[in-house]
Motif scaffolding. Structure first.
Motif, short mmCIF file in Angstrom:
data_model
loop_
_atom_site.label_atom_id
_atom_site.label_comp_id
_atom_site.label_asym_id
_atom_site.label_seq_id
_atom_site.Cartn_x
_atom_site.Cartn_y
_atom_site.Cartn_z
N ASP A 168 0.83 -1.21 0.00
CA ASP A 168 0.00 0.00 0.00
C ASP A 168 0.86 1.26 0.00
OD1 ASP A 168 -2.32 -1.47 -0.02
OD2 ASP A 168 -2.62 -1.38 2.16
N VAL A 169 1.92 1.26 0.81
CA VAL A 169 2.80 2.46 0.87
C VAL A 169 3.52 2.65 -0.46
CG1 VAL A 169 4.84 3.44 1.99
CG2 VAL A 169 3.09 2.28 3.37
N ARG A 171 2.51 1.84 -3.42
CA ARG A 171 1.54 2.36 -4.40
C ARG A 171 1.20 3.81 -4.09
NH1 ARG A 171 -0.94 -1.45 -7.64
NH2 ARG A 171 -2.74 -0.07 -7.94
N GLN A 172 1.05 4.15 -2.81
CA GLN A 172 0.72 5.52 -2.43
C GLN A 172 1.83 6.50 -2.79
OE1 GLN A 172 -0.18 5.33 1.74
NE2 GLN A 172 -2.02 4.07 1.44
N GLN A 173 3.07 6.02 -2.74
CA GLN A 173 4.20 6.89 -3.08
C GLN A 173 4.35 7.08 -4.59
OE1 GLN A 173 6.20 8.61 -0.93
NE2 GLN A 173 4.76 7.91 0.63
N GLY A 174 3.55 6.37 -5.35
CA GLY A 174 3.56 6.55 -6.81
C GLY A 174 4.80 6.00 -7.50
N GLU A 176 6.41 3.85 -9.94
CA GLU A 176 5.97 3.12 -11.13
C GLU A 176 6.98 2.03 -11.48
OE1 GLU A 176 3.14 3.57 -12.58
OE2 GLU A 176 2.52 5.35 -11.45
N GLU A 227 -2.12 -6.64 -6.77
CA GLU A 227 -1.78 -6.26 -5.40
C GLU A 227 -1.61 -7.49 -4.52
OE1 GLU A 227 -4.29 -3.36 -3.60
OE2 GLU A 227 -4.32 -2.06 -5.35
#
Length: 293
Positions: A168-169, A171-174, A176, A227
């Protein structure tokens, strides 16, 4: 071997008297040896206790590892069946799964070295580090590439919830990526481990797999599946590495205990020889004085 010399002063009357300075030096040396013996004995007790604790944790960690391997193998079989491969010029991030605690040999260095080998000459790839030990080592050579780091993970046995939180972290930090290469210590036996890596792919790369159509996965499910597989592999890497760490810690404490016991034996022998030399000198002084009288 402790070497002690004796000097004598012969005053008028022919009586031999030992030097007080030599006796004081001998007693000081014996006191130092006694102090070292006490310190090493205390260390031996600590390392023996830590070995017993690690032995208990190894058994629990091995049971958890067997369950976690099922997760990792299921994910790998999914990508293998779909024949998923990273495209040319794809973006790869590297995840080093290590720990925060020491006293377990070079197990954290193994992950750091494995990560450096995996990165090679890719000086633009992002690195995510799990554990302070690997972070400290990778910071020396790839400080600018470390995008995220986590610590205090798996104080006991890592859980799937912790792995999901890491995903989750990320993905939240973007951050890629087309594929993520996870480097971790694979548990071979209680005395051996090896740094290995496993790949996880994003939705687009998995969707472009030659055999993707055989799974008939809808687009709204694909993101959740990605995920889940990502968390699966991170969970497997953390638990596998935890089992290897506990086994390495047990071996390290066993070796430390053996070394302490060897040192205790040597210091005891040295102390006994020194004490015997002091007693011999005192007896010589008494006999010499008695003979002169």
């Amino acid at each position: 071997m402790l070497s002690i010399t004796r000097t004598a002063i012969r005053p008028l009357g022919g009586v031999s008297v030992s030097s007080n300075a030599v006796q004081a030096r001998n007693m000081a040396t014996l006191k130092e040896i006694q102090g070292r013996l006490k310190s090493v004995s205390n260390i031996s007790k600590i390392t023996k206790s830590m070995k017993m604790i690690a032995s208990t944790k190894v058994t629990k960690a091995q049971r958890a590892m067997e369950n976690a391997r099922t997760y990792g193998e299921a994910t790998n079989e999914l990508f293998k069946a779909a024949e998923t491969k990273p495209a040319e010029n794809s973006t790869t991030i590297y995840i080093a799964a290590s720990g925060d605690r020491g006293l377990c040999g070079g197990i954290h260095s193994s992950v750091a070295k494995g990560t450096r080998r995996a990165i090679g000459n890719n000086n633009k790839a992002a690195i995510v580090v799990l554990g302070d030990k690997a972070k400290a080592q990778l910071s020396r050579s790839h400080r600018s590439q470390i995008s995220l780091s986590f610590n205090q993970i798996g104080k006991d046995i890592p859980t799937f919830a912790e792995a999901s939180a890491i995903v989750d972290v990320i993905r939240q930090q973007g951050i890629e990526f087309d594929s993520a290469e996870i480097v971790y210590n694979e548990f071979k036996s209680v005395i051996s481990y090896e740094a290995v890596s496993t790949l996880v792919y994003n939705e687009a790369t998995f969707k472009a797999s030659p055999n993707f159509a055989a799974f008939e996965i809808e687009d709204d499910v694909l993101e959740n599946l990605q995920e889940f597989t990502f968390a699966n592999n991170i969970y497997h890497a953390l638990v596998e590495g935890h089992a290897a760490e506990m086994a390495a810690k047990r071996a390290a404490m066993e070796n430390a205990t053996k070394n302490a016991e060897d040192m205790i034996g040597k210091l005891t022998l040295q102390y006994n020889r020194g004490r015997q030399a002091v007693i011999t000198n005192e007896l010589i002084d008494i006999i010499t004085g008695a003979s002169a009288l």
